[in-house]
Design an enzyme around this catalytic site. Structure first.
Site, PDB file in Angstrom:
ATOM      1  N   HIS A 161     -11.627  -3.036   1.721  1.00  0.00           N
ATOM      2  CA  HIS A 161     -10.325  -3.400   1.155  1.00  0.00           C
ATOM      3  C   HIS A 161     -10.613  -4.409   0.039  1.00  0.00           C
ATOM      4  CE1 HIS A 161      -6.152  -3.901   0.751  1.00  0.00           C
ATOM      5  NE2 HIS A 161      -5.792  -4.201   1.983  1.00  0.00           N
TER       6      HIS A 161
ATOM      7  N   ARG B  46       2.720  -4.667   2.354  1.00  0.00           N
ATOM      8  CA  ARG B  46       2.337  -5.626   1.319  1.00  0.00           C
ATOM      9  C   ARG B  46       1.502  -5.037   0.198  1.00  0.00           C
ATOM     10  NH1 ARG B  46       3.308  -8.352   5.474  1.00  0.00           N
ATOM     11  NH2 ARG B  46       2.410  -6.541   6.475  1.00  0.00           N
ATOM     12  N   THR B  47       0.476  -4.301   0.591  1.00  0.00           N
ATOM     13  CA  THR B  47      -0.440  -3.813  -0.444  1.00  0.00           C
ATOM     14  C   THR B  47       0.315  -2.860  -1.360  1.00  0.00           C
ATOM     15  OG1 THR B  47      -2.217  -4.055   1.135  1.00  0.00           O
ATOM     16  CG2 THR B  47      -2.692  -2.759  -0.817  1.00  0.00           C
TER      17      THR B  47
ATOM     18  N   LYS C 209       0.604  22.474   2.058  1.00  0.00           N
ATOM     19  CA  LYS C 209       0.431  23.910   1.792  1.00  0.00           C
ATOM     20  C   LYS C 209      -1.039  24.302   1.806  1.00  0.00           C
ATOM     21  CE  LYS C 209       4.093  23.846  -1.676  1.00  0.00           C
ATOM     22  NZ  LYS C 209       4.251  24.190  -3.079  1.00  0.00           N
TER      23      LYS C 209
ATOM     24  N   ARG D  36      -4.732   4.442  -0.832  1.00  0.00           N
ATOM     25  CA  ARG D  36      -5.093   3.963   0.503  1.00  0.00           C
ATOM     26  C   ARG D  36      -5.170   5.186   1.406  1.00  0.00           C
ATOM     27  NH1 ARG D  36      -2.460  -0.722   4.221  1.00  0.00           N
ATOM     28  NH2 ARG D  36      -3.731  -1.925   2.787  1.00  0.00           N
TER      29      ARG D  36
HETATM   30  C1  NCD Z   1      -4.674  -5.297   6.141  1.00  0.00           C
HETATM   31  C2  NCD Z   1      -5.186  -3.879   6.044  1.00  0.00           C
HETATM   32  O1  NCD Z   1      -4.421  -2.959   5.736  1.00  0.00           O
HETATM   33  O2  NCD Z   1      -6.373  -3.710   6.235  1.00  0.00           O
HETATM   34  N1  NCD Z   1      -3.379  -5.429   5.655  1.00  0.00           N
HETATM   35  C3  NCD Z   1      -3.191  -5.627   4.327  1.00  0.00           C
HETATM   36  O3  NCD Z   1      -3.539  -4.805   3.503  1.00  0.00           O
HETATM   37  N2  NCD Z   1      -2.659  -6.781   3.927  1.00  0.00           N
HETATM   38  C4  NCD Z   1      -4.860  -5.883   7.484  1.00  0.00           C
HETATM   39  C5  NCD Z   1      -4.335  -5.163   8.679  1.00  0.00           C
HETATM   40  O4  NCD Z   1      -3.704  -4.111   8.570  1.00  0.00           O
HETATM   41  O5  NCD Z   1      -4.567  -5.679   9.764  1.00  0.00           O
END
Ligand code: NCD
Length: 329
Positions: A143, A60-61, A89, A110
């Site tokens: 997050h 999703r993100t 590398k 991320r």
């Molecule tokens: C969450 C995350 O990655 O922290 N997911 C997300 O980004 N929607 C929650 C999760 O992974 O449980």
């Protein structure tokens, strides 16, 4: 060169910014309703490029950020696995990220490493081409953009019932390692008269640092409990989360029984009439899929809100938000 605005932690946003972002998001959604509006949005940043550097799993993100870029005309590049980059590398992640900054105007990242985004932001600020960084999830730590979309969803849901004041929000699951709960709690702390119920088995209770921050927040009250049924019955919103077993050291989560903390059909009559059920996703067994049919289940809408909130945030960071307020289009 002026230092860019990085998005690193939820607590960098104040209530004024949130109110502004909510309105901006509403206006973007309105614009998107017509082809003319969509073309207009695409014209705003079609001279920009963004790097999506996601070295921790994401559906999703990643997709919502990529879609947000496309909505604004931004071209996106991606790395989803550091084994396909020069890190393989022996290049340091610092050098990799500085390399991206040579090619793009925005880095969305991320990583499983808590604090890496902050470190990168500092490093980029000291280079001759500092580009903004958005933290799209940093280990069990933060997050911030999930917290923004969660707040946007809550704000819309509470609009008809007088806003956040007096609302009880139950946060359920692995509260110890869940970065979404942590970031969301930091934003909720700014709203007076909110009550937070942290609902989990003993092993998954919130960390000591968050507990201290909560205790110091004026006007907020919170409770930690393992009584799932009582908490969901008292809540105006229920925020379910999964066990974050990717951070296990030796499979210890398997030994913890979380069944008591799952939302099932039989619980629905216990919930308040206007209760909002949320989940950042992905879900496992925390919410029975049959609950999706209940009008109080807002998680699919919440997921889509993520895309709109991220569009709004990017317009703000890249300085075109002043061109959004034109709902007559
Ligand atoms: C969450 C995350 O990655 O922290 N997911 C997300 O980004 N929607 C929650 C999760 O992974 O449980």
């Amino acid at each position: 060169m002026k230092k860019p605005m990085h998005i690193l932690k939820a607590d960098q946003f104040d209530r004024n910014f949130l109110a502004y972002l909510f309105e901006l998001t509403d206006n973007i959604r309105r614009l998107d309703k017509s082809k003319e509006g969509q073309m207009y949005l695409q014209s705003l940043l079609n001279h920009k490029r963004a790097m999506l550097y996601f070295t921790q799993p994401s559906t999703r993100t990643f997709m919502s950020f990529q879609s947000a870029c496309h909505i604004l005309g931004i071209k996106s590049l991606e790395i989803r696995d550091s084994s396909t980059s020069s890190e393989r590398k022996g290049e340091s992640v610092e050098d990799s990220l500085q390399t991206f900054s040579s090619y793009v105007d925005l880095i969305i990242m991320r990583s499983p490493i808590a604090g890496l985004c902050d470190k990168m932001a500092q490093l980029l600020n000291s280079t001759h081409r500092p580009v903004p960084i958005i933290n799209a999830g940093s280990g069990p730590d933060q997050h911030p953009t999930q917290a923004l979309l969660d707040m946007y969803t809550l704000n819309r849901s509470f609009r008809k019932s007088g806003g956040f004041k007096g609302k009880t929000i139950a946060l359920v699951g692995d509260l110890k390692r869940g970065r979404t709960v942590r970031s969301l709690s930091q934003l909720l702390m700014q709203y007076e008269g909110v009550k937070l119920l942290f609902v989990s088995p003993e092993e998954f209770k919130i960390g000591a640092d968050l507990r201290t921050q909560l205790a110091e927040a004026p006007g907020l009250s919170f409770e930690e409990t393992s009584n799932f049924k009582a908490a969901i019955g008292a809540a105006d919103a229920i925020y379910m989360t999964r066990v974050q077993d990717e951070y296990d050291l030796s499979g210890e989560s398997k030994k913890i029984d979380t069944k008591e903390f799952h939302l099932r059909l039989e619980h629905l009559p216990l919930l308040k009439k206007d209760c909002v059920i949320m989940h950042p996703f992905p879900r496992r067994d925390e919410i029975d899929p049959r609950v999706d049919q209940d009008p109080r289940a807002k998680y699919w809408r919440q997921e889509r809100n993520g895309m709109w909130t991220r569009v709004a945030l990017i317009t703000n960071i890249l300085g075109v938000d002043n061109r959004i307020i034109m709902p007559e289009l």
